[in-house]
Design a protein around this motif. Structure first.
Motif, PDB file in Angstrom:
ATOM      1  N   GLY A  62      33.953  -2.087  10.784  1.00 48.48           N
ATOM      2  CA  GLY A  62      33.059  -2.192   9.380  1.00 48.48           C
ATOM      3  C   GLY A  62      32.276  -0.910   8.648  1.00 48.48           C
ATOM      4  N   CYS A  63      31.200  -0.973   7.866  1.00 52.90           N
ATOM      5  CA  CYS A  63      30.922   0.479   8.052  1.00 52.90           C
ATOM      6  C   CYS A  63      29.162  -0.136   8.392  1.00 52.90           C
ATOM      7  CB  CYS A  63      30.295   0.202   6.005  1.00 52.90           C
ATOM      8  SG  CYS A  63      29.621   1.109   4.956  1.00 52.90           S
ATOM      9  N   ASP A  64      29.332   0.931   8.444  1.00 54.31           N
ATOM     10  CA  ASP A  64      27.297   0.928   9.733  1.00 54.31           C
ATOM     11  C   ASP A  64      26.706   1.396   8.150  1.00 54.31           C
ATOM     12  OD1 ASP A  64      25.703   1.600  10.988  1.00 54.31           O
ATOM     13  OD2 ASP A  64      25.766   3.627  11.635  1.00 54.31           O
ATOM     14  N   PRO A  65      25.570   0.778   8.969  1.00 49.73           N
ATOM     15  CA  PRO A  65      24.562   0.239   7.383  1.00 49.73           C
ATOM     16  C   PRO A  65      23.867   1.961   7.143  1.00 49.73           C
ATOM     17  CG  PRO A  65      23.899  -1.731   8.798  1.00 49.73           C
ATOM     18  CD  PRO A  65      25.189  -0.625   9.108  1.00 49.73           C
ATOM     19  N   ARG A  66      23.262   2.417   8.430  1.00 47.88           N
ATOM     20  CA  ARG A  66      22.643   3.867   8.423  1.00 47.88           C
ATOM     21  C   ARG A  66      24.289   5.193   7.077  1.00 47.88           C
ATOM     22  NH1 ARG A  66      21.506   4.550  13.908  1.00 47.88           N
ATOM     23  NH2 ARG A  66      23.214   3.574  13.609  1.00 47.88           N
ATOM     24  N   LEU A  67      25.157   4.863   7.656  1.00 55.86           N
ATOM     25  CA  LEU A  67      26.305   5.776   6.862  1.00 55.86           C
ATOM     26  C   LEU A  67      26.603   5.360   5.097  1.00 55.86           C
ATOM     27  CD1 LEU A  67      28.165   7.581   7.035  1.00 55.86           C
ATOM     28  CD2 LEU A  67      29.587   6.173   7.434  1.00 55.86           C
ATOM     29  N   ALA A  68      25.738   4.155   5.145  1.00 59.32           N
ATOM     30  CA  ALA A  68      26.098   3.496   3.603  1.00 59.32           C
ATOM     31  C   ALA A  68      24.507   4.070   2.497  1.00 59.32           C
ATOM     32  CB  ALA A  68      26.380   2.022   3.790  1.00 59.32           C
ATOM     33  N   GLU A  69      23.399   4.197   3.386  1.00 63.79           N
ATOM     34  CA  GLU A  69      22.473   4.800   2.353  1.00 63.79           C
ATOM     35  C   GLU A  69      22.608   6.485   2.665  1.00 63.79           C
ATOM     36  OE1 GLU A  69      19.268   3.296   5.298  1.00 63.79           O
ATOM     37  OE2 GLU A  69      19.271   2.081   5.069  1.00 63.79           O
ATOM     38  N   ASP A  70      23.685   7.135   3.820  1.00 66.73           N
ATOM     39  CA  ASP A  70      23.054   8.209   3.603  1.00 66.73           C
ATOM     40  C   ASP A  70      24.262   8.509   2.415  1.00 66.73           C
ATOM     41  OD1 ASP A  70      21.639   9.078   5.479  1.00 66.73           O
ATOM     42  OD2 ASP A  70      23.149   9.074   7.044  1.00 66.73           O
ATOM     43  N   PRO A  87      30.757  -9.869   5.019  1.00 67.25           N
ATOM     44  CA  PRO A  87      32.392  -9.428   5.273  1.00 67.25           C
ATOM     45  C   PRO A  87      32.812  -7.896   4.906  1.00 67.25           C
ATOM     46  CG  PRO A  87      32.024 -11.949   5.719  1.00 67.25           C
ATOM     47  CD  PRO A  87      30.713 -11.588   4.786  1.00 67.25           C
ATOM     48  N   ARG A  88      32.973  -8.579   3.551  1.00 69.33           N
ATOM     49  CA  ARG A  88      33.198  -7.888   2.414  1.00 69.33           C
ATOM     50  C   ARG A  88      32.808  -6.492   2.079  1.00 69.33           C
ATOM     51  NH1 ARG A  88      38.162 -10.266  -0.187  1.00 69.33           N
ATOM     52  NH2 ARG A  88      39.113 -11.598   0.838  1.00 69.33           N
ATOM     53  N   ARG A  89      31.220  -6.525   1.848  1.00 68.73           N
ATOM     54  CA  ARG A  89      30.612  -5.881   1.144  1.00 68.73           C
ATOM     55  C   ARG A  89      29.110  -5.172   2.013  1.00 68.73           C
ATOM     56  NH1 ARG A  89      29.142  -7.216  -5.192  1.00 68.73           N
ATOM     57  NH2 ARG A  89      28.446  -8.373  -3.536  1.00 68.73           N
ATOM     58  N   VAL A  90      29.012  -3.318   1.706  1.00 73.71           N
ATOM     59  CA  VAL A  90      27.614  -3.459   2.088  1.00 73.71           C
ATOM     60  C   VAL A  90      27.090  -3.149   1.019  1.00 73.71           C
ATOM     61  CG1 VAL A  90      26.393  -2.219   4.107  1.00 73.71           C
ATOM     62  CG2 VAL A  90      27.993  -2.336   4.462  1.00 73.71           C
ATOM     63  N   ILE A  91      26.018  -3.167  -0.062  1.00 72.93           N
ATOM     64  CA  ILE A  91      25.086  -3.544  -0.374  1.00 72.93           C
ATOM     65  C   ILE A  91      24.049  -2.645  -0.612  1.00 72.93           C
ATOM     66  CG2 ILE A  91      24.187  -4.304  -3.190  1.00 72.93           C
ATOM     67  CD1 ILE A  91      25.801  -6.883  -2.931  1.00 72.93           C
ATOM     68  N   VAL A  92      24.263  -1.357  -1.558  1.00 70.16           N
ATOM     69  CA  VAL A  92      22.769  -0.270  -1.320  1.00 70.16           C
ATOM     70  C   VAL A  92      21.738  -0.213  -2.201  1.00 70.16           C
ATOM     71  CG1 VAL A  92      21.918   1.937  -0.249  1.00 70.16           C
ATOM     72  CG2 VAL A  92      23.865   0.974   0.289  1.00 70.16           C
ATOM     73  N   ARG A 109      35.685   0.436   7.930  1.00 69.31           N
ATOM     74  CA  ARG A 109      35.535   2.370   8.246  1.00 69.31           C
ATOM     75  C   ARG A 109      35.302   3.563   6.972  1.00 69.31           C
ATOM     76  NH1 ARG A 109      39.445   5.662  12.105  1.00 69.31           N
ATOM     77  NH2 ARG A 109      37.862   7.470  12.375  1.00 69.31           N
ATOM     78  N   GLY A 110      35.051   3.732   7.108  1.00 69.03           N
ATOM     79  CA  GLY A 110      34.090   5.404   6.219  1.00 69.03           C
ATOM     80  C   GLY A 110      33.374   4.539   5.262  1.00 69.03           C
ATOM     81  N   CYS A 111      33.088   3.291   4.543  1.00 67.50           N
ATOM     82  CA  CYS A 111      32.424   3.106   3.764  1.00 67.50           C
ATOM     83  C   CYS A 111      32.698   3.189   2.845  1.00 67.50           C
ATOM     84  CB  CYS A 111      31.005   3.810   3.788  1.00 67.50           C
ATOM     85  SG  CYS A 111      30.068   2.897   6.030  1.00 67.50           S
ATOM     86  N   PRO A 112      34.468   2.512   2.124  1.00 67.84           N
ATOM     87  CA  PRO A 112      34.284   3.203   0.674  1.00 67.84           C
ATOM     88  C   PRO A 112      33.397   2.796  -0.943  1.00 67.84           C
ATOM     89  CG  PRO A 112      36.408   2.103   1.357  1.00 67.84           C
ATOM     90  CD  PRO A 112      34.971   2.418   2.482  1.00 67.84           C
ATOM     91  N   VAL A 113      33.254   3.637  -1.437  1.00 68.12           N
ATOM     92  CA  VAL A 113      32.372   2.448  -2.280  1.00 68.12           C
ATOM     93  C   VAL A 113      33.011   2.086  -3.333  1.00 68.12           C
ATOM     94  CG1 VAL A 113      31.426   3.711  -4.607  1.00 68.12           C
ATOM     95  CG2 VAL A 113      31.237   4.857  -2.867  1.00 68.12           C
ATOM     96  N   LEU A 114      32.496   1.148  -3.947  1.00 68.41           N
ATOM     97  CA  LEU A 114      33.428  -0.536  -4.817  1.00 68.41           C
ATOM     98  C   LEU A 114      33.199  -0.158  -5.965  1.00 68.41           C
ATOM     99  CD1 LEU A 114      33.564  -2.772  -2.174  1.00 68.41           C
ATOM    100  CD2 LEU A 114      35.253  -2.165  -2.805  1.00 68.41           C
TER     101      LEU A 114
END
Length: 116
Positions: A62-70, A87-92, A109-114
């Protein structure tokens, strides 16, 4: 003869004073250690490693929230913070030049932009 003995005694005293004066500072620089010269380590210093020491680290899923913020900051978001993780998205959410905005990342993994 008396004058010769006085001069010889004075010379002897001067020589003895010079030798004694030179030996005193030199003796202050000599250190004598018995053993290693260090205090013993504290109790528990030589304990065995933990049981999972040689196990490989788990792969991050999955996407690490700190990586998504960065990544959001790289896209120009100021004061970026994670507001929701599904389970599918991380919203910032954060602030851009246009005002409050949000960006979604895939929770892989890698937190691609949706969606920007």
């Amino acid at each position: 003869m008396m004058q010769f003995l006085a001069k010889a005694g004075l010379a002897t005293l001067l020589a003895a004073g010079t030798v004694a004066g030179g030996a005193a500072p030199a003796s202050a620089q000599v250190d004598v250690y018995i053993g290693s010269g260090r205090p013993p380590p504290p109790a528990g210093y030589y304990r065995p490693p933990p049981s999972d020491y040689d196990r490989p680290q788990r792969c991050q899923r999955g996407c690490d929230p700190r990586l998504a913020e960065d990544i959001a900051r790289d896209y120009g978001f100021r004061r970026a913070r994670v507001v929701d993780v599904t389970p599918r998205r991380v919203i910032v959410e954060g602030w851009t030049r246009r005002g409050a905005d949000e960006i979604s990342f895939g929770n892989i993994r890698g937190c691609p932009v949706l969606r920007r």
